[in-house]
Design a protein around this motif. Structure first.
Motif, PDB file in Angstrom:
ATOM      1  N   GLY A  36      42.512  35.134  40.777  1.00  0.00           N
ATOM      2  CA  GLY A  36      41.447  34.757  41.687  1.00  0.00           C
ATOM      3  C   GLY A  36      41.855  33.560  42.530  1.00  0.00           C
ATOM      4  O   GLY A  36      42.767  32.815  42.173  1.00  0.00           O
ATOM      5  N   GLU A  37      41.160  33.394  43.646  1.00  0.00           N
ATOM      6  CA  GLU A  37      41.421  32.235  44.502  1.00  0.00           C
ATOM      7  C   GLU A  37      41.262  30.951  43.699  1.00  0.00           C
ATOM      8  O   GLU A  37      40.635  30.937  42.659  1.00  0.00           O
ATOM      9  CB  GLU A  37      40.418  32.196  45.659  1.00  0.00           C
ATOM     10  N   GLU A  38      41.813  29.881  44.252  1.00  0.00           N
ATOM     11  CA  GLU A  38      41.651  28.546  43.678  1.00  0.00           C
ATOM     12  C   GLU A  38      42.221  28.421  42.274  1.00  0.00           C
ATOM     13  O   GLU A  38      41.686  27.703  41.428  1.00  0.00           O
ATOM     14  CB  GLU A  38      40.182  28.125  43.704  1.00  0.00           C
ATOM     15  N   HIS A  39      43.320  29.108  41.997  1.00  0.00           N
ATOM     16  CA  HIS A  39      43.995  28.928  40.718  1.00  0.00           C
ATOM     17  C   HIS A  39      45.094  27.887  40.884  1.00  0.00           C
ATOM     18  O   HIS A  39      45.295  27.361  41.970  1.00  0.00           O
ATOM     19  CB  HIS A  39      44.566  30.266  40.211  1.00  0.00           C
ATOM     20  N   ASP A  40      45.811  27.586  39.791  1.00  0.00           N
ATOM     21  CA  ASP A  40      46.900  26.621  39.907  1.00  0.00           C
ATOM     22  C   ASP A  40      47.989  27.175  40.825  1.00  0.00           C
ATOM     23  O   ASP A  40      47.830  28.260  41.384  1.00  0.00           O
ATOM     24  CB  ASP A  40      47.461  26.268  38.529  1.00  0.00           C
ATOM     25  N   ASP A  41      49.063  26.461  40.996  1.00  0.00           N
ATOM     26  CA  ASP A  41      50.056  26.873  41.987  1.00  0.00           C
ATOM     27  C   ASP A  41      51.025  27.951  41.509  1.00  0.00           C
ATOM     28  O   ASP A  41      51.953  28.295  42.207  1.00  0.00           O
ATOM     29  CB  ASP A  41      50.825  25.660  42.524  1.00  0.00           C
ATOM     30  N   GLN A  42      50.835  28.492  40.324  1.00  0.00           N
ATOM     31  CA  GLN A  42      51.662  29.596  39.832  1.00  0.00           C
ATOM     32  C   GLN A  42      50.957  30.921  40.111  1.00  0.00           C
ATOM     33  O   GLN A  42      49.904  31.197  39.548  1.00  0.00           O
ATOM     34  CB  GLN A  42      51.897  29.468  38.324  1.00  0.00           C
ATOM     35  N   SER A  94      41.932  30.763  36.577  1.00  0.00           N
ATOM     36  CA  SER A  94      40.907  31.444  37.378  1.00  0.00           C
ATOM     37  C   SER A  94      40.069  32.381  36.534  1.00  0.00           C
ATOM     38  O   SER A  94      40.160  32.387  35.307  1.00  0.00           O
ATOM     39  CB  SER A  94      41.506  32.173  38.596  1.00  0.00           C
ATOM     40  N   ALA A  95      39.266  33.181  37.193  1.00  0.00           N
ATOM     41  CA  ALA A  95      38.330  34.094  36.527  1.00  0.00           C
ATOM     42  C   ALA A  95      39.051  35.250  35.845  1.00  0.00           C
ATOM     43  O   ALA A  95      40.220  35.527  36.119  1.00  0.00           O
ATOM     44  CB  ALA A  95      37.349  34.638  37.561  1.00  0.00           C
ATOM     45  N   HIS A  96      38.317  35.939  34.965  1.00  0.00           N
ATOM     46  CA  HIS A  96      38.842  37.176  34.360  1.00  0.00           C
ATOM     47  C   HIS A  96      38.864  38.267  35.428  1.00  0.00           C
ATOM     48  O   HIS A  96      38.191  38.173  36.456  1.00  0.00           O
ATOM     49  CB  HIS A  96      37.973  37.606  33.177  1.00  0.00           C
ATOM     50  N   SER A  97      39.610  39.319  35.174  1.00  0.00           N
ATOM     51  CA  SER A  97      39.825  40.364  36.188  1.00  0.00           C
ATOM     52  C   SER A  97      38.525  40.978  36.693  1.00  0.00           C
ATOM     53  O   SER A  97      38.425  41.319  37.871  1.00  0.00           O
ATOM     54  CB  SER A  97      40.751  41.453  35.650  1.00  0.00           C
ATOM     55  N   TRP A  98      37.524  41.119  35.829  1.00  0.00           N
ATOM     56  CA  TRP A  98      36.273  41.746  36.289  1.00  0.00           C
ATOM     57  C   TRP A  98      35.494  40.832  37.235  1.00  0.00           C
ATOM     58  O   TRP A  98      34.596  41.289  37.926  1.00  0.00           O
ATOM     59  CB  TRP A  98      35.393  42.171  35.108  1.00  0.00           C
ATOM     60  N   GLY A  99      35.850  39.568  37.309  1.00  0.00           N
ATOM     61  CA  GLY A  99      35.185  38.652  38.229  1.00  0.00           C
ATOM     62  C   GLY A  99      35.961  38.419  39.512  1.00  0.00           C
ATOM     63  O   GLY A  99      35.591  37.568  40.313  1.00  0.00           O
ATOM     64  N   ILE A 100      37.049  39.174  39.698  1.00  0.00           N
ATOM     65  CA  ILE A 100      37.896  39.022  40.882  1.00  0.00           C
ATOM     66  C   ILE A 100      37.748  40.259  41.761  1.00  0.00           C
ATOM     67  O   ILE A 100      37.862  41.380  41.287  1.00  0.00           O
ATOM     68  CB  ILE A 100      39.374  38.827  40.481  1.00  0.00           C
ATOM     69  N   THR A 101      37.496  40.039  43.037  1.00  0.00           N
ATOM     70  CA  THR A 101      37.315  41.137  43.985  1.00  0.00           C
ATOM     71  C   THR A 101      38.435  41.130  45.000  1.00  0.00           C
ATOM     72  O   THR A 101      38.726  40.103  45.603  1.00  0.00           O
ATOM     73  CB  THR A 101      35.969  40.972  44.732  1.00  0.00           C
ATOM     74  N   ASP A 102      39.054  42.294  45.184  1.00  0.00           N
ATOM     75  CA  ASP A 102      40.044  42.459  46.255  1.00  0.00           C
ATOM     76  C   ASP A 102      39.236  42.744  47.510  1.00  0.00           C
ATOM     77  O   ASP A 102      38.617  43.803  47.634  1.00  0.00           O
ATOM     78  CB  ASP A 102      40.974  43.620  45.928  1.00  0.00           C
ATOM     79  N   PRO A 103      39.192  41.814  48.479  1.00  0.00           N
ATOM     80  CA  PRO A 103      38.327  42.009  49.649  1.00  0.00           C
ATOM     81  C   PRO A 103      38.704  43.233  50.475  1.00  0.00           C
ATOM     82  O   PRO A 103      37.831  43.883  51.053  1.00  0.00           O
ATOM     83  CB  PRO A 103      38.477  40.723  50.454  1.00  0.00           C
TER      84      PRO A 103
END
Length: 129
Positions: A36-42, A94-103
């Motif tokens: 998800g957006e706003e994760h660390d730099d890796q 960041s969030a778990h996969s179910w909370g991440i949306t591919d726009p």
């Protein structure tokens, strides 16, 4: 949360280059960060899974435009309310996969729902059909 948009160019592994027929070398390919957006730099993208055993998923990790590295990582043990597993590695930022949306995927899905609502019954209530 939207999916990170970082990409990396992943060159083919040396062993694959060594096995290639002369004049037919495999090309590098791009990978898209799955976090998800706003994760660390890796950044991270899963390349393949060798059977679901702990540490059997091979991920590519990279920082900025730096060199990508392959690493085996265990799966995240978290389950959503429907008892479905997170599709990321253990300890992911960041969030778990179910909370991440591919726009991009979401935009395509919404266009298809408008064109062919009968193929997407799970969207009928949301779209008012």
């Amino acid at each position: 949360m939207n999916q990170c948009t970082a990409v990396a160019l992943l060159p083919p592994p040396d062993h694959l280059l060594a096995l290639a027929a002369p004049g037919h070398s495999p090309e590098a390919g791009y990978v898209l960060c799955e976090l998800g957006e706003e994760h660390d730099d890796q950044h991270a993208a899963m390349l393949w899974d060798e059977g679901g055993r702990p540490g059997s998923a091979v991920w590519v990790r990279w920082k900025g435009s730096g060199l990508a590295r392959l690493t085996p990582l265990p799966w995240c043990p978290a389950l959503d309310p429907r008892n479905e597993a997170c599709e990321l590695f253990a300890g992911h930022p960041s969030a778990h996969s179910w909370g991440i949306t591919d726009p991009t995927d979401e935009a395509i899905t919404q266009a298809l729902v408008r064109q062919r609502p009968h193929l997407f019954p799970e969207y009928r209530d949301e779209e008012g059909s």
